[in-house]
Design a protein around this motif. Structure first.
Motif, PDB file in Angstrom:
ATOM      1  N   VAL A 255       0.821  -1.215   0.000  1.00 47.65           N
ATOM      2  CA  VAL A 255       0.000   0.000   0.000  1.00 47.65           C
ATOM      3  C   VAL A 255       0.854   1.265   0.000  1.00 47.65           C
ATOM      4  N   TYR A 256       2.167   1.101  -0.034  1.00 49.24           N
ATOM      5  CA  TYR A 256       3.065   2.253  -0.100  1.00 49.24           C
ATOM      6  C   TYR A 256       3.672   2.374  -1.490  1.00 49.24           C
ATOM      7  N   GLY A 257       4.444   1.388  -1.891  1.00 46.69           N
ATOM      8  CA  GLY A 257       5.042   1.389  -3.215  1.00 46.69           C
ATOM      9  C   GLY A 257       5.692   2.713  -3.570  1.00 46.69           C
ATOM     10  N   ARG A 258       5.548   3.100  -4.811  1.00 47.18           N
ATOM     11  CA  ARG A 258       6.125   4.362  -5.280  1.00 47.18           C
ATOM     12  C   ARG A 258       5.093   5.477  -5.331  1.00 47.18           C
ATOM     13  N   ASP A 259       3.893   5.181  -4.884  1.00 50.56           N
ATOM     14  CA  ASP A 259       2.799   6.147  -4.898  1.00 50.56           C
ATOM     15  C   ASP A 259       3.066   7.246  -3.865  1.00 50.56           C
ATOM     16  N   PRO A 260       3.052   8.532  -4.289  1.00 49.07           N
ATOM     17  CA  PRO A 260       3.270   9.609  -3.314  1.00 49.07           C
ATOM     18  C   PRO A 260       2.205   9.625  -2.224  1.00 49.07           C
ATOM     19  N   ALA A 261       1.038   9.056  -2.503  1.00 51.04           N
ATOM     20  CA  ALA A 261      -0.029   8.976  -1.502  1.00 51.04           C
ATOM     21  C   ALA A 261      -0.034   7.600  -0.845  1.00 51.04           C
ATOM     22  N   GLY A 262       1.087   6.897  -0.903  1.00 59.04           N
ATOM     23  CA  GLY A 262       1.178   5.557  -0.334  1.00 59.04           C
ATOM     24  C   GLY A 262       0.757   5.540   1.120  1.00 59.04           C
ATOM     25  N   GLY A 263       0.040   4.493   1.485  1.00 63.30           N
ATOM     26  CA  GLY A 263      -0.444   4.362   2.852  1.00 63.30           C
ATOM     27  C   GLY A 263      -1.736   5.118   3.084  1.00 63.30           C
ATOM     28  N   SER A 264      -2.256   5.747   2.049  1.00 61.51           N
ATOM     29  CA  SER A 264      -3.513   6.498   2.188  1.00 61.51           C
ATOM     30  C   SER A 264      -4.674   5.530   2.345  1.00 61.51           C
TER      31      SER A 264
ATOM     32  N   LEU B 124     -13.667   5.934   4.496  1.00 57.27           N
ATOM     33  CA  LEU B 124     -13.388   5.063   3.359  1.00 57.27           C
ATOM     34  C   LEU B 124     -12.819   3.729   3.828  1.00 57.27           C
ATOM     35  N   LEU B 125     -11.852   3.770   4.734  1.00 55.49           N
ATOM     36  CA  LEU B 125     -11.268   2.539   5.255  1.00 55.49           C
ATOM     37  C   LEU B 125     -12.309   1.744   6.039  1.00 55.49           C
ATOM     38  N   ALA B 126     -13.128   2.430   6.810  1.00 56.45           N
ATOM     39  CA  ALA B 126     -14.186   1.746   7.569  1.00 56.45           C
ATOM     40  C   ALA B 126     -15.121   0.989   6.627  1.00 56.45           C
ATOM     41  N   ARG B 127     -15.499   1.607   5.515  1.00 58.63           N
ATOM     42  CA  ARG B 127     -16.379   0.939   4.540  1.00 58.63           C
ATOM     43  C   ARG B 127     -15.682  -0.244   3.884  1.00 58.63           C
ATOM     44  N   ALA B 128     -14.410  -0.088   3.542  1.00 60.57           N
ATOM     45  CA  ALA B 128     -13.668  -1.187   2.909  1.00 60.57           C
ATOM     46  C   ALA B 128     -13.561  -2.381   3.859  1.00 60.57           C
ATOM     47  N   ILE B 129     -13.303  -2.115   5.122  1.00 65.05           N
ATOM     48  CA  ILE B 129     -13.199  -3.197   6.104  1.00 65.05           C
ATOM     49  C   ILE B 129     -14.561  -3.838   6.323  1.00 65.05           C
ATOM     50  N   ALA B 130     -15.611  -3.031   6.421  1.00 56.04           N
ATOM     51  CA  ALA B 130     -16.961  -3.587   6.583  1.00 56.04           C
ATOM     52  C   ALA B 130     -17.325  -4.455   5.384  1.00 56.04           C
ATOM     53  N   SER B 131     -16.954  -4.032   4.189  1.00 61.59           N
ATOM     54  CA  SER B 131     -17.230  -4.811   2.983  1.00 61.59           C
ATOM     55  C   SER B 131     -16.488  -6.144   3.020  1.00 61.59           C
ATOM     56  N   ALA B 132     -15.222  -6.118   3.391  1.00 63.02           N
ATOM     57  CA  ALA B 132     -14.440  -7.357   3.482  1.00 63.02           C
ATOM     58  C   ALA B 132     -15.046  -8.288   4.525  1.00 63.02           C
ATOM     59  N   ARG B 133     -15.422  -7.740   5.653  1.00 62.94           N
ATOM     60  CA  ARG B 133     -16.016  -8.558   6.720  1.00 62.94           C
ATOM     61  C   ARG B 133     -17.339  -9.162   6.269  1.00 62.94           C
ATOM     62  N   SER B 134     -18.121  -8.415   5.475  1.00 63.01           N
ATOM     63  CA  SER B 134     -19.404  -8.935   4.998  1.00 63.01           C
ATOM     64  C   SER B 134     -19.221 -10.137   4.075  1.00 63.01           C
TER      65      SER B 134
ATOM     66  N   SER C  92      -7.261   5.326   0.510  1.00 63.15           N
ATOM     67  CA  SER C  92      -7.632   4.748  -0.786  1.00 63.15           C
ATOM     68  C   SER C  92      -6.671   3.619  -1.163  1.00 63.15           C
ATOM     69  N   ALA C  93      -5.377   3.766  -0.871  1.00 60.25           N
ATOM     70  CA  ALA C  93      -4.422   2.690  -1.142  1.00 60.25           C
ATOM     71  C   ALA C  93      -4.740   1.467  -0.281  1.00 60.25           C
ATOM     72  N   LEU C  94      -5.087   1.697   0.971  1.00 60.71           N
ATOM     73  CA  LEU C  94      -5.452   0.588   1.851  1.00 60.71           C
ATOM     74  C   LEU C  94      -6.707  -0.115   1.346  1.00 60.71           C
ATOM     75  N   ALA C  95      -7.707   0.663   0.936  1.00 62.58           N
ATOM     76  CA  ALA C  95      -8.957   0.081   0.429  1.00 62.58           C
ATOM     77  C   ALA C  95      -8.695  -0.732  -0.834  1.00 62.58           C
ATOM     78  N   ARG C  96      -7.866  -0.215  -1.743  1.00 66.31           N
ATOM     79  CA  ARG C  96      -7.535  -0.963  -2.966  1.00 66.31           C
ATOM     80  C   ARG C  96      -6.801  -2.262  -2.624  1.00 66.31           C
ATOM     81  N   GLY C  97      -5.836  -2.178  -1.724  1.00 65.55           N
ATOM     82  CA  GLY C  97      -5.083  -3.367  -1.322  1.00 65.55           C
ATOM     83  C   GLY C  97      -5.981  -4.401  -0.668  1.00 65.55           C
ATOM     84  N   LEU C  98      -6.863  -3.951   0.191  1.00 60.57           N
ATOM     85  CA  LEU C  98      -7.787  -4.862   0.855  1.00 60.57           C
ATOM     86  C   LEU C  98      -8.719  -5.506  -0.168  1.00 60.57           C
ATOM     87  N   GLY C  99      -9.220  -4.711  -1.101  1.00 62.45           N
ATOM     88  CA  GLY C  99     -10.079  -5.249  -2.157  1.00 62.45           C
ATOM     89  C   GLY C  99      -9.364  -6.302  -2.987  1.00 62.45           C
TER      90      GLY C  99
END
Length: 188
Positions: A17-26, A56-66, A28-35
């Motif tokens: 979720v970090y990589g070379r992305d200047p917004a790494g660890g954001s 956003l992270l809360a929704r991504a985690i809730a989606s994964a848990r569902s 949105s990066a966490l949500a994409r990685g989780l997805g």
């Protein structure tokens, strides 16, 4: 043999979720990685990252848990006086703290709204990117060990199996320092 292999894990997928992305660890990066992990069939996801509550992270985690995915997260290393860390504090996320080689809570361990388990987070070693053996310390190292034990018993009632394995530390029964007990104590 690696710590995760000894803990019962045979396959590991990593979402950078970090990589070379200047917004790494954001968020949105966490949500994409989780997805990506969920779409790849992950049953247990370990997250060794902390921050404030984020919708956003809360929704991504809730989606994964569902979808039946178990999310395990480190409580962080900002100390017990720090505000509750996320994602460890989201509903249904398994919050993990760290203990040292004497099974004492790490003094730098953060907190979550509720604590589920402890796992080795100090007096352990691992390999760095160059293959050198290095000392490890922090709840970020405890979370994947707890996740590995959960993954090893994921079929059926994993919670009952994990609770049966957990070694009660501190006050009898679940407590705010060690949660339901120590998982993977023999993974050192």
């Amino acid at each position: 043999m690696s710590l995760l292999h000894r803990a019962g894990v045979r396959t590991v997928a990593v979402a950078d979720v970090y990589g070379r992305d200047p917004a790494g660890g954001s968020a949105s990066a966490l949500a994409r990685g989780l997805g990506w992990l969920v779409s790849g069939g992950a049953k247990v996801v370990s997250m060794s990252i902390v921050g404030p509550d984020n919708p956003l992270l809360a929704r991504a985690i809730a989606s994964a848990r569902s979808k039946g995915v178990v999310i395990v997260a480190a409580v962080g290393n900002d100390g017990p006086a720090a505000p509750p860390a996320f994602p460890a504090s989201y509903p249904g996320v398994i919050a993990v703290t760290g203990v040292d080689g004497r099974n004492r809570a790490l003094i730098e361990a953060g907190r979550a709204l509720k604590l589920d388990y402890a796992a080795p987070g100090a007096d352990i070693v691992g390999s760095d990117a160059k293959g050198r053996i290095v000392k490890l310390r922090g709840t970020s190292f405890a979370a994947p060990l707890a996740a590995a034990r959960i993954a090893a018993v994921i079929e059926g009632d994993w919670r009952a199996k994990a609770d049966a394995e957990a070694v009660d530390l501190g006050r009898k029964g679940p407590d705010p320092v060690y949660g339901r007990g120590l998982l993977c104590g023999n993974c050192r």
